[in-house]
Scaffold this motif. Structure first.
Motif, mmCIF file in Angstrom:
data_model
loop_
_atom_site.group_PDB
_atom_site.id
_atom_site.type_symbol
_atom_site.label_atom_id
_atom_site.label_comp_id
_atom_site.label_asym_id
_atom_site.label_seq_id
_atom_site.Cartn_x
_atom_site.Cartn_y
_atom_site.Cartn_z
ATOM 1 N N PRO A 1 0.893 -1.216 0.058
ATOM 2 C CA PRO A 1 0.014 0.023 0.160
ATOM 3 C C PRO A 1 0.923 1.175 -0.078
ATOM 4 C CG PRO A 1 -0.918 -1.561 1.726
ATOM 5 C CD PRO A 1 0.513 -2.222 0.961
ATOM 6 N N GLY A 2 0.426 2.236 -0.752
ATOM 7 C CA GLY A 2 0.966 3.460 -0.574
ATOM 8 C C GLY A 2 2.026 3.854 -1.866
ATOM 9 N N VAL B 1 4.682 -14.782 -4.585
ATOM 10 C CA VAL B 1 5.278 -13.527 -4.623
ATOM 11 C C VAL B 1 4.438 -12.415 -3.847
ATOM 12 C CG1 VAL B 1 5.594 -11.686 -6.180
ATOM 13 C CG2 VAL B 1 6.159 -14.249 -6.732
ATOM 14 N N ALA B 2 3.334 -12.659 -3.715
ATOM 15 C CA ALA B 2 2.416 -11.693 -2.901
ATOM 16 C C ALA B 2 2.546 -11.710 -1.693
ATOM 17 C CB ALA B 2 0.903 -11.855 -3.316
ATOM 18 N N ARG B 3 2.921 -13.070 -1.081
ATOM 19 C CA ARG B 3 3.117 -13.302 0.339
ATOM 20 C C ARG B 3 4.549 -12.665 0.492
ATOM 21 N NH1 ARG B 3 6.364 -16.570 2.899
ATOM 22 N NH2 ARG B 3 6.814 -17.796 0.876
ATOM 23 N N ARG B 4 5.702 -12.963 -0.133
ATOM 24 C CA ARG B 4 6.998 -12.430 0.257
ATOM 25 C C ARG B 4 6.865 -10.964 0.254
ATOM 26 N NH1 ARG B 4 10.210 -14.680 -4.054
ATOM 27 N NH2 ARG B 4 8.660 -15.960 -4.693
ATOM 28 N N ILE B 5 6.220 -10.290 -0.692
ATOM 29 C CA ILE B 5 6.179 -8.875 -0.639
ATOM 30 C C ILE B 5 5.673 -8.419 0.486
ATOM 31 C CG2 ILE B 5 4.975 -6.892 -1.943
ATOM 32 C CD1 ILE B 5 5.047 -8.123 -4.457
ATOM 33 N N ALA C 1 -5.426 -13.140 -3.436
ATOM 34 C CA ALA C 1 -4.187 -12.973 -2.996
ATOM 35 C C ALA C 1 -3.931 -11.547 -2.414
ATOM 36 C CB ALA C 1 -2.870 -13.267 -4.130
ATOM 37 N N ALA C 2 -4.278 -10.465 -3.242
ATOM 38 C CA ALA C 2 -4.311 -9.271 -2.712
ATOM 39 C C ALA C 2 -4.748 -8.912 -1.212
ATOM 40 C CB ALA C 2 -4.848 -8.083 -3.448
ATOM 41 N N GLN C 3 -6.097 -9.792 -1.163
ATOM 42 C CA GLN C 3 -6.669 -9.427 0.137
ATOM 43 C C GLN C 3 -6.237 -10.329 1.206
ATOM 44 O OE1 GLN C 3 -10.535 -11.133 -1.219
ATOM 45 N NE2 GLN C 3 -11.439 -9.266 -2.013
ATOM 46 N N ILE C 4 -5.801 -11.383 0.966
ATOM 47 C CA ILE C 4 -5.081 -12.410 1.984
ATOM 48 C C ILE C 4 -3.607 -11.715 2.537
ATOM 49 C CG2 ILE C 4 -3.893 -14.524 2.362
ATOM 50 C CD1 ILE C 4 -5.887 -15.726 0.403
ATOM 51 N N LEU D 1 -2.261 -6.387 0.129
ATOM 52 C CA LEU D 1 -1.740 -5.511 -0.937
ATOM 53 C C LEU D 1 -2.459 -4.708 -1.676
ATOM 54 C CD1 LEU D 1 0.616 -8.377 -2.631
ATOM 55 C CD2 LEU D 1 1.207 -6.638 -0.455
ATOM 56 N N GLN D 2 -2.005 -3.563 -2.347
ATOM 57 C CA GLN D 2 -2.844 -2.721 -2.924
ATOM 58 C C GLN D 2 -2.941 -2.976 -4.565
ATOM 59 O OE1 GLN D 2 -1.740 1.209 -2.539
ATOM 60 N NE2 GLN D 2 -2.674 1.963 -4.651
#
Length: 281
Positions: free
Chosen positions: A99-100, A140-144, A160-163, A166-167
């Motif tokens: 986010p941001g 990848v989303a998890r590691r970010i 994935a974004a919700q879990i 992420l934005q």
């Protein structure tokens, strides 16, 4: 919308982690409360079933754009996995980051090679962004999130974004909107009951003589089977010999049984990979 079945599976093996497309299929097919066995590779899925660590599995087998996933056909054959059902999932790719941030902050995009391929047109407008292949979209989303990686974005599902909190920087970035993946629902053993079954996947080899494949196809036609897919794959321990993987549909299960009996006689190596309900509209 595909009809959901009430199943009693205790654990379902998937390739990837929570938020992956395999995870989405498992939840839509078995129910949102299904227990998941996360596997790093498709080989691990086969091992999980073989070792009774899971009762069922979800495995991608082909994509409407990229075609068949040939190594997975080989795994079905080698491990004698049985196809209990199929599921077609429309694939929606979204670009996400911490986010941001906005697009100007992104230096690299990490994702599965297939996802990168299916979104390549979107990145023509961002030539300075480096595309990096990775093992799984959701991972990848998890590691970010876990490593708080700024300047790195993932291509993954909305879940994935919700879990992973992420934005979504840009939604629906796939080049072709009509992008679907076919998944097999697998188990180790046990043939389906004939009721409501109207599709089958089979595997066979033919003799090295003229007209042998044509004879097999003629039997299918005579038995009122509709061939919907045919895929050849090398037989590993027999150089220059190929096995045929075929999907057929039929109106009556008796028609398939008749063809099966004939093909067992006609072909040197015949196997039913699964009988199930056709989910393709």
């Amino acid at each position: 919308m595909q009809e959901k079945e009430v199943l009693t599976a205790t654990k379902v093996a998937i390739q990837g982690i929570a938020g992956s497309f395999h995870h989405q299929v498992a939840q839509e097919y078995f129910g949102s409360s299904v227990q998941i066995e996360e596997c790093r590779t498709f080989q691990n899925i086969a091992d999980s079933l073989q070792q009774d660590q899971s009762s069922h599995a979800v495995m991608a087998i082909e994509n409407s754009i990229a075609g068949a996933i040939l190594p997975n056909y080989a795994l079905l054959d080698e491990y004698n996995l049985y196809i209990e059902g199929e599921y077609y999932l429309n694939i929606h790719h979204h670009l996400m980051a911490l986010p941001g941030q906005d697009m100007e902050d992104i230096r690299e995009v990490w994702s599965h090679p297939m996802a990168l391929l299916q979104c390549r047109k979107f990145f023509r407008d961002y030539p300075d962004i480096k595309l990096v292949e990775d093992i799984d979209t959701a991972d990848v989303a998890r590691r970010i999130e876990e490593q708080h990686l700024k300047g790195i974005a993932a291509i993954a599902s909305q879940s994935a974004a919700q879990i992973y909190h992420l934005q979504i920087l840009s939604a629906e970035i796939q080049t072709i909107n009509e992008n679907a993946t076919r998944f097999f629902i697998l188990k180790r053993r046990g043939r389906q009951e004939a009721e409501l079954i109207n599709k089958a996947s089979i595997r066979f080899t033919t003799e090295h003589k003229r007209g042998s494949l044509a004879a097999v196809l003629n039997v299918m036609s005579d038995c009122k089977l509709n061939l919907t897919k045919i895929q050849s794959l090398p037989v590993i321990d027999q150089p220059w010999k190929y096995a045929m993987f075929v999907d057929v549909t039929f109106e009556q299960y008796a028609h398939f049984e008749k063809a099966e009996a004939l093909l067992k006689i006609m072909t040197p190596d015949f196997k039913v990979l699964g009988t199930y309900k056709n989910q393709q509209s």
